[in-house]
Design a protein around this motif. Sequence first.
Motif, mmCIF file in Angstrom:
data_model
loop_
_atom_site.group_PDB
_atom_site.id
_atom_site.type_symbol
_atom_site.label_atom_id
_atom_site.label_comp_id
_atom_site.label_asym_id
_atom_site.label_seq_id
_atom_site.Cartn_x
_atom_site.Cartn_y
_atom_site.Cartn_z
ATOM 1 N N SER A 77 -14.517 57.113 -0.920
ATOM 2 C CA SER A 77 -15.211 57.331 -2.183
ATOM 3 C C SER A 77 -16.698 57.140 -1.933
ATOM 4 O O SER A 77 -17.110 56.130 -1.355
ATOM 5 C CB SER A 77 -14.730 56.342 -3.257
ATOM 6 O OG SER A 77 -13.365 56.552 -3.525
ATOM 7 N N VAL A 80 -19.539 56.168 -5.887
ATOM 8 C CA VAL A 80 -18.834 55.676 -7.061
ATOM 9 C C VAL A 80 -18.098 54.403 -6.677
ATOM 10 O O VAL A 80 -17.860 54.129 -5.511
ATOM 11 C CB VAL A 80 -17.803 56.699 -7.592
ATOM 12 C CG1 VAL A 80 -18.500 57.949 -8.069
ATOM 13 C CG2 VAL A 80 -16.784 57.047 -6.531
ATOM 14 N N LEU A 84 -11.940 54.086 -9.529
ATOM 15 C CA LEU A 84 -12.285 54.697 -10.792
ATOM 16 C C LEU A 84 -11.366 55.882 -11.051
ATOM 17 O O LEU A 84 -10.929 56.561 -10.119
ATOM 18 C CB LEU A 84 -13.736 55.186 -10.776
ATOM 19 C CG LEU A 84 -14.806 54.103 -10.935
ATOM 20 C CD1 LEU A 84 -16.184 54.713 -10.748
ATOM 21 C CD2 LEU A 84 -14.724 53.442 -12.296
ATOM 22 N N TYR A 86 -10.100 59.672 -12.380
ATOM 23 C CA TYR A 86 -10.592 61.045 -12.353
ATOM 24 C C TYR A 86 -11.452 61.347 -11.127
ATOM 25 O O TYR A 86 -12.440 62.064 -11.216
ATOM 26 C CB TYR A 86 -11.372 61.365 -13.637
ATOM 27 C CG TYR A 86 -10.645 60.964 -14.889
ATOM 28 C CD1 TYR A 86 -9.386 61.497 -15.188
ATOM 29 C CD2 TYR A 86 -11.180 60.024 -15.753
ATOM 30 C CE1 TYR A 86 -8.705 61.121 -16.330
ATOM 31 C CE2 TYR A 86 -10.505 59.636 -16.895
ATOM 32 C CZ TYR A 86 -9.266 60.184 -17.181
ATOM 33 O OH TYR A 86 -8.600 59.790 -18.303
ATOM 34 N N LEU A 87 -11.077 60.767 -9.995
ATOM 35 C CA LEU A 87 -11.787 61.117 -8.771
ATOM 36 C C LEU A 87 -11.329 62.484 -8.285
ATOM 37 O O LEU A 87 -10.148 62.795 -8.294
ATOM 38 C CB LEU A 87 -11.534 60.077 -7.673
ATOM 39 C CG LEU A 87 -12.272 58.749 -7.760
ATOM 40 C CD1 LEU A 87 -11.987 57.920 -6.517
ATOM 41 C CD2 LEU A 87 -13.765 58.954 -7.915
ATOM 42 N N GLN A 117 -16.489 61.048 -8.715
ATOM 43 C CA GLN A 117 -16.028 61.055 -10.090
ATOM 44 C C GLN A 117 -16.247 62.456 -10.662
ATOM 45 O O GLN A 117 -17.323 63.038 -10.533
ATOM 46 C CB GLN A 117 -16.789 60.016 -10.916
ATOM 47 C CG GLN A 117 -16.027 59.551 -12.136
ATOM 48 C CD GLN A 117 -16.690 58.355 -12.774
ATOM 49 O OE1 GLN A 117 -17.751 57.928 -12.357
ATOM 50 N NE2 GLN A 117 -16.065 57.824 -13.808
#
Length: 222
Positions: A77, A80, A84, A86-87, A117
Amino acid sequence: MSTIHERLREERIRLGMNQPDFAEVGGAKKHSQINYEKGKTSPDGDYFAAISEIGADVLYILTGTKGSEPEYSGRESLGVENNLPYLTYLPEYDISASAGPGAAVASEVIVRDIGFQEGFLHDLGASPKHCSIIRASGDSMEPTIPDGSLLVVDHSQAYINGGGIYVLGVADDLLVKRARKRIDNTIDLISDNQIYPPETIAPDRMEDLRVVGRVVYFCRTP
């Protein structure tokens, strides 16, 4: 090396579609599809975005680098916080767009997936499902884009509309430059490093130019 119109035809055949049906998917007419495959005219970004929805490998069509049969070293990632929702995971290809003299180095390998994201990409004006990641190589875009920076490229924006930073194919080179379209359709390719003079692509040289996509985000790497 094959041309864009040859690879477009190859992808249509691979998907088992005739020219009228493929043209309809891309929002074009049959005669337009014929001209695309003959290299007489070029599709716009909306066309490429549409055919990607049915499985056409747009990255391969535009660059000659296949996005199929990926090899992954993992997912990360970037930019972000972890976990989290809705990656969207974008593939990073083993491709370097030259920001300086020399040809780009490319392979068919996806080295990893990097998570962003989805809302962040939308805020950049990008279409997440049409984005991929490559690296910049060279110093012609410094200090804005240092050597080795990661570039998020939106392949649905495969056209020059106003100004912006783009990944472009010029002859056999893959470049990252600012691109500006004049009223007479001349394209100026501009480096942020002022030691490199601008390059002008006149309308009669447009067959040498292909727009791979717009750079919607970039970041320096350690």
